[in-house]
Motif scaffolding. Structure first.
Motif: not given
Ligand code: THG
Length: 306
Positions: A232-242
């Motif tokens: 969940a942290l990895n997926a949320t982080f990726i959306a934020m940096v995109i």
């Protein structure tokens, strides 16, 4: 902002703003995978080959290959193991390679066997590393990932990281490496150890893309080290940096939550024309053969009625 072009034996991958996020598969890395480490040390690359095929089937555009085994004499062993891992990967998939090592002779050995135009992962702003690694990158016509730390270590000030990124880009240009071939990695520290780590990444990505015009990447899974529910942290982080403008990441394409977040972000940012890839990704899988086709037609009729 210019595009970064990577090549395998026959395929081309284009990374750039406004384009679908580039996924660099992280799995071929023995750090934290004891079995894989033991196998690579023993010359067994069957799991490396399987991981290569599975990641590309899941949607990886590029594969990171790391052979850091935590041995006492990496300068002696790692060049051979990394080169062999790259050869094995290139036998089963046709995607560009991201050669991941901190050992300079290993980067050299990897560059000798990698087809096309690979990525060298990585160089820092340390004088010795700049002067040793940039000539290798220039000679091969490769791209390079740049980490903004120097002899004084890693700063938590995004402006310091930006200045070091700028220093690496300028030095690369002196070696004849165009800035589109320098991919800046803002440095992703574990959020559990470094409060606000993701915020720093976002600030650096914004500065680098606006003021340097460079593409960006990160080791996205670093963000969640030591915390529960890493997916969940990895997926949320990726959306934020995109959303902040990052153009690629080293991540795990075998994790459906991460792939869903990337596909969703591509669609929401306008990097997926008519949201076509998003829509296709939400269809039930097509079954093989006449029976599968009949079932598929029945399913389509049913869903039209809804
Ligand atoms: N920047 C750049 N390159 C990098 C990193 C970076 N390369 C290495 C790393 N960081 C990115 N790759 C990974 C690969 C795996 C994991 C994290 C980052 C990971 N692995 C699980 C673990 O260690 O717990 C093991 C998975 C398993 O057991 O199957 O988290 O920042 N340029």
């Amino acid at each position: 902002m210019p595009d970064t072009i990577l090549r395998s034996r026959t395929q081309t991958v284009v990374m750039g703003p406004g384009r679908p996020f580039v996924i660099i598969g992280e799995r071929i890395n023995p750090t934290g995978r004891k079995k894989l480490a033991a196998e690579m040390l023993a010359g067994d690359f069957s799991r490396v080959r399987q991981d290569a095929m599975a990641q590309v089937a899941a949607g990886a555009h590029i594969l990171d290959v790391n052979a850091g085994l935590g041995v006492a004499n990496p300068e002696e062993l790692e060049p051979h193991i990394l080169a062999e891992a790259i050869r094995q990967v290139q036998e089963v998939v046709d995607v560009p390679i991201c050669i991941d090592s901190s050992v300079i002779p290993a980067l050299k050995a990897g560059l000798e066997v990698a087809h096309g135009k690979p990525i060298v992962n990585s160089v820092t702003a340390e004088e010795e590393r700049l002067e040793a690694i940039l000539p290798l990158v220039a000679e091969k016509g490769a791209a390079v990932i740049a980490l903004p730390n120097d002899e004084s270590g890693i700063s938590y000030d995004p402006r310091v990281r930006f200045q070091l990124a700028k220093k690496i880009v300028e030095r690369a240009e002196r070696y004849g490496i165009p800035r589109e071939d320098v991919i800046i990695d803002p440095l992703t520290m574990p959020a559990g150890a470094v409060p606000g780590s993701a915020k720093t990444v976002i600030q650096v990505v914004r500065m680098v893309s606006e003021e340097l015009g460079c593409n960006t990447t990160c080791g996205a899974s670093n963000i969640s080290f030591g915390l529960p529910n890493r997916k969940a942290l990895n997926a949320t982080f990726i959306a934020m940096v995109i959303a902040a403008g990052m153009t690629s990441a080293i991540t795990n394409p075998l994790e459906p939550e991460i792939m869903t977040a990337i596909r969703a972000a591509n669609a929401l940012m306008g990097y997926d024309e008519n949201c076509a890839a998003w829509i296709a990704s939400q269809q039930p899988p097509q079954e093989e053969g006449e029976e599968g086709a009949r079932r598929g037609r029945r399913r389509t009729r049913r869903s039209r009625r809804r």
